[in-house]
Motif scaffolding. Structure first.
Motif, PDB file in Angstrom:
ATOM      1  N   LEU A  48       1.147  -0.950   0.180  1.00  0.00           N
ATOM      2  CA  LEU A  48       0.131   0.742  -0.231  1.00  0.00           C
ATOM      3  C   LEU A  48       0.722   1.234  -0.268  1.00  0.00           C
ATOM      4  CD1 LEU A  48      -3.161   0.869   0.736  1.00  0.00           C
ATOM      5  CD2 LEU A  48      -1.664   1.846   2.494  1.00  0.00           C
ATOM      6  N   HIS A  49       0.694   1.819  -1.272  1.00  0.00           N
ATOM      7  CA  HIS A  49       1.215   3.395  -1.220  1.00  0.00           C
ATOM      8  C   HIS A  49       0.626   4.215  -0.158  1.00  0.00           C
ATOM      9  CE1 HIS A  49       3.924   6.050  -3.803  1.00  0.00           C
ATOM     10  NE2 HIS A  49       4.446   6.088  -2.312  1.00  0.00           N
ATOM     11  N   LYS A  50       1.179   5.305   0.303  1.00  0.00           N
ATOM     12  CA  LYS A  50      -0.299   6.121   0.648  1.00  0.00           C
ATOM     13  C   LYS A  50       0.723   7.380   0.511  1.00  0.00           C
ATOM     14  CE  LYS A  50      -2.398   7.338   4.583  1.00  0.00           C
ATOM     15  NZ  LYS A  50      -2.671   7.237   6.410  1.00  0.00           N
ATOM     16  N   THR A  51      -0.147   8.298   0.194  1.00  0.00           N
ATOM     17  CA  THR A  51       0.044   9.953  -0.823  1.00  0.00           C
ATOM     18  C   THR A  51      -0.616  10.844   0.278  1.00  0.00           C
ATOM     19  OG1 THR A  51      -0.863  10.238  -2.267  1.00  0.00           O
ATOM     20  CG2 THR A  51       1.329   9.084  -2.588  1.00  0.00           C
ATOM     21  N   SER A  52      -0.750  12.160   0.401  1.00  0.00           N
ATOM     22  CA  SER A  52      -1.724  13.023   0.762  1.00  0.00           C
ATOM     23  C   SER A  52      -2.824  12.789   0.303  1.00  0.00           C
ATOM     24  CB  SER A  52      -0.508  14.437   0.969  1.00  0.00           C
ATOM     25  OG  SER A  52      -1.326  14.624  -0.102  1.00  0.00           O
ATOM     26  N   THR A  53      -2.706  12.806  -0.989  1.00  0.00           N
ATOM     27  CA  THR A  53      -4.443  12.783  -1.533  1.00  0.00           C
ATOM     28  C   THR A  53      -4.750  11.051  -1.657  1.00  0.00           C
ATOM     29  OG1 THR A  53      -3.385  12.973  -3.855  1.00  0.00           O
ATOM     30  CG2 THR A  53      -3.390  14.590  -2.676  1.00  0.00           C
ATOM     31  N   MET A  54      -4.424  10.100  -2.026  1.00  0.00           N
ATOM     32  CA  MET A  54      -4.298   9.022  -2.183  1.00  0.00           C
ATOM     33  C   MET A  54      -3.681   7.767  -1.647  1.00  0.00           C
ATOM     34  SD  MET A  54      -3.436   8.884  -6.961  1.00  0.00           S
ATOM     35  CE  MET A  54      -2.488   7.616  -6.864  1.00  0.00           C
ATOM     36  N   MET A  55      -3.912   6.616  -1.877  1.00  0.00           N
ATOM     37  CA  MET A  55      -3.619   5.796  -2.316  1.00  0.00           C
ATOM     38  C   MET A  55      -3.025   4.662  -3.787  1.00  0.00           C
ATOM     39  SD  MET A  55      -4.303   4.106   1.559  1.00  0.00           S
ATOM     40  CE  MET A  55      -6.454   4.191   1.014  1.00  0.00           C
ATOM     41  N   GLU A  56      -2.053   3.677  -3.343  1.00  0.00           N
ATOM     42  CA  GLU A  56      -2.457   2.843  -4.668  1.00  0.00           C
ATOM     43  C   GLU A  56      -1.596   1.842  -3.857  1.00  0.00           C
ATOM     44  OE1 GLU A  56      -0.462   3.658  -8.811  1.00  0.00           O
ATOM     45  OE2 GLU A  56       0.633   5.127  -7.196  1.00  0.00           O
ATOM     46  N   VAL A  57      -2.610   0.079  -4.337  1.00  0.00           N
ATOM     47  CA  VAL A  57      -2.663  -1.145  -3.513  1.00  0.00           C
ATOM     48  C   VAL A  57      -1.547  -1.492  -4.608  1.00  0.00           C
ATOM     49  CG1 VAL A  57      -3.565  -2.770  -2.177  1.00  0.00           C
ATOM     50  CG2 VAL A  57      -4.364  -0.276  -2.057  1.00  0.00           C
ATOM     51  N   ASP A  58      -0.364  -2.463  -4.573  1.00  0.00           N
ATOM     52  CA  ASP A  58      -0.569  -3.486  -5.511  1.00  0.00           C
ATOM     53  C   ASP A  58      -0.482  -4.732  -4.758  1.00  0.00           C
ATOM     54  OD1 ASP A  58       0.870  -2.240  -8.628  1.00  0.00           O
ATOM     55  OD2 ASP A  58       1.955  -1.219  -6.303  1.00  0.00           O
ATOM     56  N   MET A  59      -1.584  -5.704  -5.568  1.00  0.00           N
ATOM     57  CA  MET A  59      -1.281  -6.951  -4.640  1.00  0.00           C
ATOM     58  C   MET A  59      -0.197  -7.807  -5.983  1.00  0.00           C
ATOM     59  SD  MET A  59      -5.496  -7.354  -3.782  1.00  0.00           S
ATOM     60  CE  MET A  59      -6.087  -5.409  -4.887  1.00  0.00           C
ATOM     61  N   GLU A  60       0.494  -9.074  -5.127  1.00  0.00           N
ATOM     62  CA  GLU A  60       0.874 -10.451  -6.048  1.00  0.00           C
ATOM     63  C   GLU A  60       0.461 -11.442  -5.109  1.00  0.00           C
ATOM     64  OE1 GLU A  60       4.887 -10.121  -7.061  1.00  0.00           O
ATOM     65  OE2 GLU A  60       4.326  -8.239  -8.079  1.00  0.00           O
ATOM     66  N   ALA A  61       0.065 -12.444  -6.298  1.00  0.00           N
ATOM     67  CA  ALA A  61      -0.484 -14.057  -5.701  1.00  0.00           C
ATOM     68  C   ALA A  61       0.343 -14.699  -6.762  1.00  0.00           C
ATOM     69  CB  ALA A  61      -1.847 -13.445  -5.337  1.00  0.00           C
ATOM     70  N   SER A  62       0.698 -15.717  -5.823  1.00  0.00           N
ATOM     71  CA  SER A  62       1.000 -17.003  -6.187  1.00  0.00           C
ATOM     72  C   SER A  62       0.716 -17.806  -5.669  1.00  0.00           C
ATOM     73  CB  SER A  62       2.603 -17.079  -7.138  1.00  0.00           C
ATOM     74  OG  SER A  62       3.337 -17.217  -5.207  1.00  0.00           O
ATOM     75  N   GLY A  63       0.785 -19.208  -6.076  1.00  0.00           N
ATOM     76  CA  GLY A  63       0.114 -20.245  -4.998  1.00  0.00           C
ATOM     77  C   GLY A  63      -0.456 -21.724  -5.827  1.00  0.00           C
ATOM     78  N   THR A  64      -1.499 -22.380  -5.530  1.00  0.00           N
ATOM     79  CA  THR A  64      -1.629 -23.567  -6.023  1.00  0.00           C
ATOM     80  C   THR A  64      -2.936 -23.293  -5.589  1.00  0.00           C
ATOM     81  OG1 THR A  64      -1.346 -25.422  -5.107  1.00  0.00           O
ATOM     82  CG2 THR A  64       0.318 -24.425  -6.296  1.00  0.00           C
ATOM     83  N   VAL A  65      -4.384 -23.989  -6.560  1.00  0.00           N
ATOM     84  CA  VAL A  65      -5.538 -24.391  -6.227  1.00  0.00           C
ATOM     85  C   VAL A  65      -5.973 -25.854  -6.923  1.00  0.00           C
ATOM     86  CG1 VAL A  65      -6.068 -21.882  -6.141  1.00  0.00           C
ATOM     87  CG2 VAL A  65      -6.506 -23.417  -8.228  1.00  0.00           C
TER      88      VAL A  65
END
Length: 176
Positions: A48-65
């Motif tokens: 989560l990258h928080k700035t004074s006016t907004m946020m950016e969320v980067d999600m990365e997933a890996s695994g198995t189902v």
């Protein structure tokens, strides 16, 4: 609200980058009423990258189902990976109509990412689920044996290919 552990309380966070890590198993998918997976073992990293006016969320997933093969119904572990970039802004009211921009009402103090994680992971699974043992020939299955048995035989001899019932119609194609 679904999946409280996926609430990120951003109001107390300083500006800058913050890392979160989640281990996802089948209970996560069960909570959405999704039962396509026999089991799941997925690692999710969230920045989560928080700035004074907004946020950016980067999600990365890996695994198995663990899923059933579409051809043989044999269960197997399907490797999956996915990533998602989400921009979070603040506005008058909640709005998640855009896939990449989420608008939270002013005064909101936490963000729940469960729905985004769910969609990202479900979409990461291939549409056609084929056991790796089918491609490399190592899977022994009654279904495969039956499919091979019922497979069309080699092409018939040329004599049989010319079906006299079609000959009159074929003339129409050439009689232009």
């Amino acid at each position: 609200m679904k999946q409280k552990e996926f609430n990120i309380p951003f109001s107390g966070l300083k500006q800058g980058k913050h890392n979160f890590n989640y281990q996802i198993d089948n209970t996560f998918f069960d909570s959405f009423g999704y039962d396509e997976f026999n089991a799941a073992s997925i690692n999710l990293d969230v920045v989560l990258h928080k700035t004074s006016t907004m946020m950016e969320v980067d999600m990365e997933a890996s695994g198995t189902v663990n899923v059933a093969c579409d051809i043989t119904s044999e269960p197997y572990d399907q490797p999956i990976s996915g990533d998602l970039h989400l921009v979070v802004k603040f506005g008058e009211e909640y709005n998640d109509e855009d896939d990449e921009i989420l608008i939270l009402p002013h005064g909101e103090h936490q963000l729940n990412i469960a729905q985004y994680v769910y969609e990202m992971l479900v979409l990461a699974v291939p549409q056609k689920r084929i056991h790796p043992g089918i491609e490399d020939g190592t899977l022994q299955s009654e279904v495969l044996d039956k499919l091979n048995e019922l497979q069309p035989k080699e092409k018939r001899s040329n004599k049989e290919e010319n079906d006299p019932r079609w000959d009159e119609l074929k003339k129409l194609l050439t009689d232009k």
